[in-house]
Design a protein around this motif. Sequence first.
Motif, PDB file in Angstrom:
ATOM      1  N   ARG A 130      16.289  31.962  58.032  1.00 26.74           N
ATOM      2  CA  ARG A 130      15.010  32.553  57.636  1.00 26.74           C
ATOM      3  C   ARG A 130      14.951  32.743  56.122  1.00 26.74           C
ATOM      4  N   GLU A 131      16.076  33.162  55.550  1.00 26.53           N
ATOM      5  CA  GLU A 131      16.119  33.338  54.094  1.00 26.53           C
ATOM      6  C   GLU A 131      15.969  31.993  53.401  1.00 26.53           C
ATOM      7  N   THR A 132      16.633  30.964  53.907  1.00 28.56           N
ATOM      8  CA  THR A 132      16.538  29.638  53.312  1.00 28.56           C
ATOM      9  C   THR A 132      15.112  29.114  53.387  1.00 28.56           C
ATOM     10  N   ALA A 133      14.443  29.379  54.503  1.00 29.03           N
ATOM     11  CA  ALA A 133      13.089  28.866  54.683  1.00 29.03           C
ATOM     12  C   ALA A 133      12.072  29.596  53.820  1.00 29.03           C
ATOM     13  N   PHE A 134      12.112  30.919  53.816  1.00 24.36           N
ATOM     14  CA  PHE A 134      11.023  31.701  53.232  1.00 24.36           C
ATOM     15  C   PHE A 134      11.376  32.401  51.928  1.00 24.36           C
ATOM     16  N   GLY A 135      12.645  32.393  51.548  1.00 25.33           N
ATOM     17  CA  GLY A 135      13.010  32.878  50.223  1.00 25.33           C
ATOM     18  C   GLY A 135      12.642  31.837  49.180  1.00 25.33           C
ATOM     19  N   ASN A 136      12.567  32.262  47.930  1.00 30.81           N
ATOM     20  CA  ASN A 136      12.216  31.316  46.869  1.00 30.81           C
ATOM     21  C   ASN A 136      13.220  31.352  45.725  1.00 30.81           C
ATOM     22  N   GLY A 137      14.467  31.631  46.078  1.00 36.41           N
ATOM     23  CA  GLY A 137      15.534  31.573  45.088  1.00 36.41           C
ATOM     24  C   GLY A 137      16.242  30.228  45.129  1.00 36.41           C
ATOM     25  N   GLN A 138      17.417  30.180  44.528  1.00 38.47           N
ATOM     26  CA  GLN A 138      18.190  28.937  44.520  1.00 38.47           C
ATOM     27  C   GLN A 138      18.584  28.556  45.946  1.00 38.47           C
ATOM     28  N   ASN A 139      18.509  27.264  46.235  1.00 38.74           N
ATOM     29  CA  ASN A 139      18.851  26.741  47.561  1.00 38.74           C
ATOM     30  C   ASN A 139      17.980  27.345  48.668  1.00 38.74           C
ATOM     31  N   GLN A 140      16.726  27.631  48.329  1.00 38.84           N
ATOM     32  CA  GLN A 140      15.747  28.110  49.301  1.00 38.84           C
ATOM     33  C   GLN A 140      14.471  27.294  49.160  1.00 38.84           C
TER      34      GLN A 140
END
Length: 449
Positions: A68-78
């Motif tokens: 979920r963090e990878t999909a909806f976060g907007n940091g590195q590797n997201q």
Amino acid sequence: MSVRFKKTISVILACLTALPVMITAQMPAKVSAASDVTINLSAEKQIIRGFGGINHPAWIGDLTAAQRETAFGNGQNQLGFSILRIYVDPDRNNWYREVPTAKRAIEQGALVFASPWNPPSDMIETFNRNGDTNAKRLKYDKYAAYAQHLNDFVSYMKNNGVNLYAISVQNEPDYAHDWTWWTPQEMLRFMKENAGSINNTKVMAPESFQYLKNMSDPILNDPQALANMDILGAHTYGTQFSNFPYPLFEQKGTGKELWMTEVYYPNSNNNSADLWPEALDVSYHMHHAMVEADFQAYVWWYIRRQYGPMKEDGTISKRGYNMAHFSKFIRPGYVRVDATKNPDTNTYTSAYKGDNKVVIVAINRGTSSASQRFVLQNGNASTVSSWVTDVSRNLQAGSPINVSSGAFTATLPPQSVTTFVASLTGVSSVSNTDSTYEVETVTNQAAGN
């Protein structure tokens, strides 16, 4: 899910769109000249709602907390996804499955909308459709009950911390071999007589599998049905780029939104997510969805899949990085602005503004590097940042580029996608990010759109 036909038409289109690359494959790599890309920051097009995909726990399992963090976060590797699509299970006892990922997406600032494949079983009847005696449709005396079923889902999600942005009437009513069929007239009847009773969210229709206008024309041509539709949703499986424009929507869709709500492109082949340059077709398709179709949202099929933006191990794929060139930088509420869309045979560009920035996405499908000059009109910048994905790099940051007299030049590597971002001066910021689609009043320049 029946996908054989979708795979076939996607493969055919992929072969057709790959021909220019195949033909030039023997040419030596060199820097080629191109026409300028002129970006008119005052010529506004559609407001962008976002980019994303579906989470479907009932069929392939939920996203994990990390995913979920990878999909909806907007940091590195997201991925920076800002839209989540979820499933309206016909059995309300299963609705809980949708909550965890939807809640986290909302917390990360994403919009969430829902699509049903089938009504509850007691609302369905079988009928003979072209010899298929097991075809399913909504009983004609259950239309009001079905509207209440959708209302109940909206309420359930709200009570569990998820305010749905929209709910769809039906997923792919015209490709329903494994779910519920709707004819254009049945969809029109529901939109006229029942959709108005759906409360506390926007109503989406008709989500045709191939953006077939015969499903949506009747809605646009009926004042009451149109009044009850907030978002025209469409899938683009096998849809030719020449069929992306929708003049009737441009004529009658003022105040409505236009979303592309499901696709995988160019195929759903096993373990295809990292194949290059095939993955570059994703950004190429997104370019046409934004520029030719004026879609305000671009929503992939499964977020996590061996052919999707996130692989089964939770890492971002080459296809995902192509999506990220749009999703990480073109944020909800940004506005597409007029830009030269095809300055060279293999180069495709689009531009957007928001948060006092300009974002340019440039795709080079050729096997040679391209030297590309960009010219800003009705606004200026001092330096430009860039990120590139090609055969060996994934969203890799480049060196700052200086802007001189409102222009800058960059080299687009062979078979690559590059996103440029610059802080703007001398241009008015977007003031109304809640506006819906407006019929364009700016005359398109020959090189733009």
